[in-house]
Enzyme design. Structure first.
Site, PDB file in Angstrom:
ATOM      1  N   ASP A   3      -1.426  -9.688  -5.068  1.00 38.70           N
ATOM      2  CA  ASP A   3      -2.767  -9.196  -4.759  1.00 38.70           C
ATOM      3  C   ASP A   3      -3.616  -9.441  -5.996  1.00 38.70           C
ATOM      4  O   ASP A   3      -3.633  -8.645  -6.929  1.00 38.70           O
ATOM      5  CB  ASP A   3      -2.711  -7.709  -4.404  1.00 38.70           C
ATOM      6  CG  ASP A   3      -4.088  -7.125  -4.101  1.00 38.70           C
ATOM      7  OD1 ASP A   3      -5.070  -7.894  -4.100  1.00 38.70           O
ATOM      8  OD2 ASP A   3      -4.170  -5.904  -3.886  1.00 38.70           O
ATOM      9  N   GLU A  18       1.954  -2.604  -5.175  1.00 33.53           N
ATOM     10  CA  GLU A  18       1.698  -1.200  -4.831  1.00 33.53           C
ATOM     11  C   GLU A  18       2.953  -0.504  -4.297  1.00 33.53           C
ATOM     12  O   GLU A  18       2.916   0.217  -3.299  1.00 33.53           O
ATOM     13  CB  GLU A  18       0.519  -1.052  -3.861  1.00 33.53           C
ATOM     14  CG  GLU A  18      -0.814  -1.061  -4.573  1.00 33.53           C
ATOM     15  CD  GLU A  18      -1.985  -0.554  -3.730  1.00 33.53           C
ATOM     16  OE1 GLU A  18      -1.785   0.328  -2.883  1.00 33.53           O
ATOM     17  OE2 GLU A  18      -3.101  -1.045  -3.956  1.00 33.53           O
ATOM     18  N   ASP A  75       0.824  -1.217   0.000  1.00 31.85           N
ATOM     19  CA  ASP A  75       0.000   0.000   0.000  1.00 31.85           C
ATOM     20  C   ASP A  75       0.856   1.264   0.000  1.00 31.85           C
ATOM     21  O   ASP A  75       0.648   2.172   0.806  1.00 31.85           O
ATOM     22  CB  ASP A  75      -0.949  -0.005   1.202  1.00 31.85           C
ATOM     23  CG  ASP A  75      -2.066   1.029   1.081  1.00 31.85           C
ATOM     24  OD1 ASP A  75      -2.318   1.511  -0.034  1.00 31.85           O
ATOM     25  OD2 ASP A  75      -2.688   1.364   2.114  1.00 31.85           O
TER      26      ASP A  75
END
Length: 361
Positions: free
Chosen positions: A261, A151, A121
């Site tokens: 992911d 990310e 993230d």
């Protein structure tokens, strides 16, 4: 009356009024004051989009200023790119093997392959430096042979190059956000890598593939961040099909590990269909409940959302080599990591990380 060039130019008062308006809009969007807004707009010829891009890029660099003040801003080569040593400055390895470590691998562990996969993230820049240090702490604790990351943003990659020099880092992009791999140099030997595009992605997604060897065995490592959100199921399934095709193409003497992911729902996987030789590691190990939810807003409070969502977005798929005479890897352990809050009161990511190990049969 004939027009002259001077008459066609906007008046001084109109220019000032327009620039004042731009400064006000910039300050509102960027959350800064008009003086900073004027500086960035003037440097970018009063083009709002260019000025905002410049501001946010600089803002991300400042996230890591304390730990990585000499962040490299030189032009980068076309990806995928592997980085043996970080550019400039002294390297401080936070992930090296320590002979005094309480977690020194046993002889049995030495013959196992360990893998960690984590959406870190990086797009959430709040407490990002502390969260990146937290990731490095887990690299020290588990010393995984292979790490799949999603990310990532450029400053995060630069931080890892500076702090995790016992790993070879392969980048899946250079703009916006992207995936990456980390290979433990003392254990995994890099051969080559490639980026496989997803032609119709709307979210800058692709498939990062690396060919490596581990204890003489050939491995094909793949990571991806498949299209997000429920409404993009068709694109996500198209992307999974690209990954599945790469699995089918791999020679029989190669072991395949795909993770990341995926944003997948079980119904979507069923529609695409996995080759019979490919297994979902979580399912293979008995569908342990404590490893089911990798994105869990019931527990993880990094994201403020008005609902509870518990999903198994992060997955590991595995296909063993099936050629006679080639040793076979088999999954033997899975756990979720990153379940503890950091000193800042937040988790390393809004996703839990996955840690897996594979034994040689």
């Amino acid at each position: 009356m004939t027009s002259t060039p001077d008459m066609d130019k906007p008046s001084v008062s109109n220019v000032e009024e327009n620039r004042t308006r731009l400064c006000t809009e910039f300050a509102a969007i960027a959350g800064t004051d008009s003086a900073v807004a004027q500086c960035y707009l003037a440097e970018n010829e009063w083009q709002m989009e260019r000025a905002l891009n410049s501001f946010f890029e600089a803002d991300m660099e400042k996230v890591f200023e304390e730990d990585f003040p000499e962040c490299d801003s030189s032009p980068k080569a076309k990806r995928p790119k592997t980085e043996e040593n970080p550019p400039g400055g002294e390297c401080i390895d936070l992930t090296g093997d320590s002979p005094t470590s309480a977690h020194k691998p046993s002889e049995e562990d030495e013959n196992k392959l360990s893998l960690m996969s984590w959406n870190v993230d990086g797009l959430d820049t709040d407490n990002l430096a502390e969260r990146a240090r937290g990731l490095c702490s887990f690299l020290v604790l588990y010393t995984p042979d292979v790490v799949f990351l999603q990310e990532l943003i450029p400053p995060y990659i630069q931080y890892l190059k500076k702090r995790a020099v016992s790993y070879l880092i392969i980048e899946g992009g250079e703009d916006g956000y992207f995936t990456g791999m980390m290979l433990k140099k003392s254990r995994v030997k890099f051969v080559e890598s490639e980026i496989v595009p997803y032609p119709t992605t709307q979210m800058m997604r692709n498939l990062l593939v690396a060919q490596v060897t581990f204890k003489g065995q050939k491995l094909c490592l793949m990571t991806s961040h498949l299209e997000s959100c429920k409404g993009h199921a068709q694109e996500r399934m198209k992307q999974l099909r690209v990954a599945v095709e790469k699995m089918r193409e791999a020679p029989a003497d190669v072991t395949i590990l795909f993770g990341g992911d995926t944003n997948l729902r079980d119904t979507e996987v069923a529609k695409v269909g996995l080759p019979p030789s490919v297994c979902d590691v979580w399912e293979h190990l008995g569908k342990q409940e404590h490893c089911r939810y990798t994105w869990d807003t019931k527990v993880n409070t990094n994201k403020t959302v008005p609902f509870v969502s518990r999903c198994r977005f992060d997955r590991i798929y595995f296909r063993p080599a099936n050629k006679d005479g080639v040793p076979r890897l088999a999954p033997d352990h899975m756990a979720l990591v990153g379940l503890e809050k950091l000193d800042c009161g937040r988790y390393i990511s809004d996703h839990w990380g996955i840690y897996c190990s594979f034994s040689i049969g």
